[in-house]
Motif scaffolding. Structure first.
Motif, PDB file in Angstrom:
ATOM      1  N   GLN A  42       0.827  -1.207   0.000  1.00 16.26           N
ATOM      2  CA  GLN A  42       0.000   0.000   0.000  1.00 16.26           C
ATOM      3  C   GLN A  42       0.860   1.256   0.000  1.00 16.26           C
ATOM      4  N   GLY A  43       0.197   2.376  -0.240  1.00 15.83           N
ATOM      5  CA  GLY A  43       0.875   3.650  -0.091  1.00 15.83           C
ATOM      6  C   GLY A  43       0.932   4.050   1.373  1.00 15.83           C
ATOM      7  N   LEU A  44       1.349   5.266   1.623  1.00 20.21           N
ATOM      8  CA  LEU A  44       1.483   5.754   2.992  1.00 20.21           C
ATOM      9  C   LEU A  44       0.207   6.464   3.425  1.00 20.21           C
ATOM     10  N   GLN A  45      -0.148   6.257   4.691  1.00 18.46           N
ATOM     11  CA  GLN A  45      -1.314   6.915   5.259  1.00 18.46           C
ATOM     12  C   GLN A  45      -0.862   7.757   6.441  1.00 18.46           C
ATOM     13  N   LEU A  46      -1.348   8.979   6.515  1.00 17.34           N
ATOM     14  CA  LEU A  46      -0.972   9.869   7.598  1.00 17.34           C
ATOM     15  C   LEU A  46      -1.629   9.429   8.900  1.00 17.34           C
ATOM     16  N   LEU A  47      -0.800   9.258   9.947  1.00 21.84           N
ATOM     17  CA  LEU A  47      -1.313   8.926  11.277  1.00 21.84           C
ATOM     18  C   LEU A  47      -1.580  10.184  12.096  1.00 21.84           C
ATOM     19  N   LEU A  48      -0.626  11.102  12.081  1.00 25.92           N
ATOM     20  CA  LEU A  48      -0.768  12.339  12.835  1.00 25.92           C
ATOM     21  C   LEU A  48       0.300  13.327  12.390  1.00 25.92           C
ATOM     22  N   LYS A  49       0.119  14.577  12.828  1.00 24.73           N
ATOM     23  CA  LYS A  49       1.066  15.618  12.458  1.00 24.73           C
ATOM     24  C   LYS A  49       1.164  16.637  13.583  1.00 24.73           C
ATOM     25  N   TYR A  50       2.318  17.310  13.633  1.00 22.19           N
ATOM     26  CA  TYR A  50       2.540  18.381  14.601  1.00 22.19           C
ATOM     27  C   TYR A  50       3.054  19.606  13.866  1.00 22.19           C
ATOM     28  N   SER A  52       2.406  23.097  15.652  1.00 24.71           N
ATOM     29  CA  SER A  52       2.691  24.008  16.750  1.00 24.71           C
ATOM     30  C   SER A  52       1.680  23.718  17.851  1.00 24.71           C
ATOM     31  N   GLY A  53       1.852  24.411  18.989  1.00 21.23           N
ATOM     32  CA  GLY A  53       0.879  24.282  20.064  1.00 21.23           C
ATOM     33  C   GLY A  53       1.186  23.111  20.966  1.00 21.23           C
ATOM     34  N   ASP A  54       0.138  22.459  21.402  1.00 22.35           N
ATOM     35  CA  ASP A  54       0.272  21.341  22.334  1.00 22.35           C
ATOM     36  C   ASP A  54       1.250  20.311  21.779  1.00 22.35           C
ATOM     37  N   THR A  55       2.226  19.956  22.587  1.00 22.44           N
ATOM     38  CA  THR A  55       3.284  19.073  22.091  1.00 22.44           C
ATOM     39  C   THR A  55       2.858  17.608  22.050  1.00 22.44           C
ATOM     40  N   LEU A  56       1.734  17.281  22.619  1.00 21.96           N
ATOM     41  CA  LEU A  56       1.206  15.924  22.549  1.00 21.96           C
ATOM     42  C   LEU A  56       0.051  15.935  21.548  1.00 21.96           C
ATOM     43  N   VAL A  57       0.213  15.196  20.473  1.00 25.31           N
ATOM     44  CA  VAL A  57      -0.810  15.188  19.434  1.00 25.31           C
ATOM     45  C   VAL A  57      -1.444  13.811  19.318  1.00 25.31           C
ATOM     46  N   GLN A  58      -2.723  13.817  19.058  1.00 25.70           N
ATOM     47  CA  GLN A  58      -3.460  12.575  18.897  1.00 25.70           C
ATOM     48  C   GLN A  58      -3.689  12.312  17.418  1.00 25.70           C
ATOM     49  N   GLY A  59      -3.641  11.046  17.048  1.00 27.58           N
ATOM     50  CA  GLY A  59      -3.862  10.698  15.666  1.00 27.58           C
ATOM     51  C   GLY A  59      -4.935   9.640  15.510  1.00 27.58           C
ATOM     52  N   ILE A  60      -4.940   9.044  14.345  1.00 29.28           N
ATOM     53  CA  ILE A  60      -5.917   8.008  14.078  1.00 29.28           C
ATOM     54  C   ILE A  60      -5.445   6.676  14.643  1.00 29.28           C
ATOM     55  N   LYS A  61      -6.349   5.731  14.739  1.00 23.17           N
ATOM     56  CA  LYS A  61      -6.051   4.359  15.160  1.00 23.17           C
ATOM     57  C   LYS A  61      -5.472   4.297  16.579  1.00 23.17           C
ATOM     58  N   GLY A  62      -5.725   5.294  17.409  1.00 25.89           N
ATOM     59  CA  GLY A  62      -5.267   5.267  18.792  1.00 25.89           C
ATOM     60  C   GLY A  62      -3.818   5.660  19.000  1.00 25.89           C
ATOM     61  N   PHE A  63      -3.169   6.183  17.988  1.00 27.28           N
ATOM     62  CA  PHE A  63      -1.773   6.614  18.116  1.00 27.28           C
ATOM     63  C   PHE A  63      -1.673   8.045  18.635  1.00 27.28           C
ATOM     64  N   GLU A  64      -0.572   8.318  19.309  1.00 25.15           N
ATOM     65  CA  GLU A  64      -0.240   9.659  19.742  1.00 25.15           C
ATOM     66  C   GLU A  64       1.267   9.858  19.597  1.00 25.15           C
ATOM     67  N   ALA A  65       1.691  11.100  19.561  1.00 30.18           N
ATOM     68  CA  ALA A  65       3.120  11.403  19.475  1.00 30.18           C
ATOM     69  C   ALA A  65       3.401  12.656  20.286  1.00 30.18           C
ATOM     70  N   GLU A  66       4.589  12.728  20.810  1.00 31.26           N
ATOM     71  CA  GLU A  66       4.993  13.871  21.620  1.00 31.26           C
ATOM     72  C   GLU A  66       6.207  14.549  21.023  1.00 31.26           C
ATOM     73  N   PHE A  67       6.113  15.842  20.812  1.00 36.48           N
ATOM     74  CA  PHE A  67       7.215  16.646  20.304  1.00 36.48           C
ATOM     75  C   PHE A  67       8.033  17.152  21.488  1.00 36.48           C
ATOM     76  N   LYS A  68       9.319  16.844  21.478  1.00 34.17           N
ATOM     77  CA  LYS A  68      10.229  17.330  22.508  1.00 34.17           C
ATOM     78  C   LYS A  68      11.341  18.107  21.822  1.00 34.17           C
ATOM     79  N   ARG A  69      11.235  19.425  21.886  1.00 38.59           N
ATOM     80  CA  ARG A  69      12.198  20.281  21.194  1.00 38.59           C
ATOM     81  C   ARG A  69      13.601  20.084  21.737  1.00 38.59           C
ATOM     82  N   SER A  70      13.724  19.940  23.050  1.00 42.00           N
ATOM     83  CA  SER A  70      15.053  19.825  23.671  1.00 42.00           C
ATOM     84  C   SER A  70      15.779  18.566  23.220  1.00 42.00           C
ATOM     85  N   GLN A  71      15.025  17.560  22.836  1.00 39.27           N
ATOM     86  CA  GLN A  71      15.625  16.300  22.405  1.00 39.27           C
ATOM     87  C   GLN A  71      15.523  16.115  20.887  1.00 39.27           C
TER      88      GLN A  71
END
Lengths: 113, 114
Positions: A42-50, A52-71
């Protein structure tokens, strides 16, 4: 030049276990960050994106991701993995004014019953 | 709304031949990007077209070329095929082509060069 590193080529987890896929980017500016999933054939499907703003983002299929600028990281997480989550996962980064995304090399997730 | 379509889905060619792949973007999207995906190199950006003009180009030889038509459909061409050109070729469409716009990917064309 910007780059994206996904240090884990292959990860195996048991169904129901938690998951964290790592992603690190290199560049000075504030990035746009994405996680995509690719099932076999298959091709690629977007799960989530960040952007700006809240560094914890929610996506589809129960996934989440956290942006940590310092790391310089944008790790993908899921509290309980399902067998259908077996796929390849790609982290990607873009920047203001730029037209292309830079993709990481991908992490292949295998789910054990 | 229909997704991104790519034709053909599978191709088998021999070395030295040329090939043309087609991509139809989502209606209203004016940007089409092409990527080459191989097990060894991962996803590599080939080029991007917006309003019939190439706006961005990756680091590929001149054998790889593309174009975009007035209806935003895009084609890519690979001439003088080499074994190393065997790959999954993905196209992605977006509204403007800027990296803050979500890219929607097609299922890809699997090219095998013998």
């Amino acid at each position: 030049a910007q780059s994206v590193t996904q240090p884990d080529i292959h990860i195996t987890v048991s169904e129901g276990a938690s998951l964290e896929l790592r992603c690190n980017y290199s560049y000075g500016a504030t990035p746009y960050l994405f996680w995509y999933v690719q099932s076999p054939g298959q091709g690629l499907q977007l799960l989530l994106k960040y952007f700006s703003g809240d560094t914890l983002v929610q996506g589809i299929k129960g996934f989440e991701a956290e942006f940590k600028r310092s790391q310089s990281s944008f790790n993908l997480r899921k509290p309980s993995v399902h067998w259908s989550d077996a796929a390849e996962y790609f982290c990607a980064v873009g920047y203001t004014g730029r037209r292309a995304l830079t993709f990481g090399s991908g992490t292949r997730l295998q789910v054990q019953p | 709304k229909a997704g991104v379509t790519q034709t053909p889905r599978y191709l088998i060619k021999t070395r030295g031949q040329q090939v043309t792949l087609s991509c139809s973007p989502i209606s209203g999207h004016r940007s089409v990007s092409w990527y080459q995906q191989t097990p060894g190199q991962g996803l590599q950006f080939l080029f991007e077209y917006f309003s019939e003009t190439q706006r961005n180009k990756g680091n590929f030889p001149g054998r790889f070329s593309g174009r975009q038509f007035s209806n935003s459909r895009s084609e890519m061409n690979v001439s003088t095929l080499e074994l190393g050109d065997s790959a999954l070729y993905l196209c992605a469409s977006s509204i403007s082509g800027y990296s803050y716009n979500e890219q929607f990917f097609g299922p890809g064309t699997r090219l095998t060069v013998l």
